[in-house]
Design an enzyme around this catalytic site. Structure first.
Site: not given
Length: 130
Positions: A5, A55, A80
């Site tokens: 992250n 992330e 996507r």
């Protein structure tokens, strides 16, 4: 696959025209090897969807923890849009499809050559902790 992250201040500095979606590209920890990655930019449910999170899922098995290391990433393409999933199984399935698409795209010659880009070489003294 290892997930990293990015810190909140890094997320806030991302260009505003990068939409919440799933992307692919290259990632490097410290002066280590460059690996394929899938990047998720989305709203963090932990913060009631009020904060964006980024992330990085590095497609590699690391033998060490790299918390606090410099992570260099290059986003090369879109996979996507962000979406919610009805089950953990559906989420895992989507992640597998994302990884397969990233690997396909990154194996193309014009993208594969970017793995060797000088961007991934840190200045002297900035190394990976082992």
């Amino acid at each position: 696959i290892l997930a990293a992250n990015l810190p909140e201040q890094v997320v806030e500095s991302f260009p505003s025209d990068i939409t919440t979606s799933i992307y692919y590209g290259w990632a490097c920890v410290g002066n280590g090897d460059v690996h394929k990655m899938v990047l998720s930019i989305g709203w963090n449910p932990f913060y009631e969807n009020s904060k964006k999170s980024v992330e990085t899922h590095i497609i590699h098995t690391f033998k060490y923890d790299f918390y606090g290391e410099i992570l260099s990433i290059v986003i090369l393409g879109y996979i996507r849009s962000e979406k919610n999933f009805s089950s953990l199984r559906a989420l895992i399935s989507a992640i597998q499809i994302d990884i397969e698409e990233a690997e396909r795209q990154l194996d193309l010659p014009e993208r594969l050559k970017l793995e060797e880009d000088d961007f991934f070489h840190l200045p002297e003294g900035k190394t990976v902790n082992h």
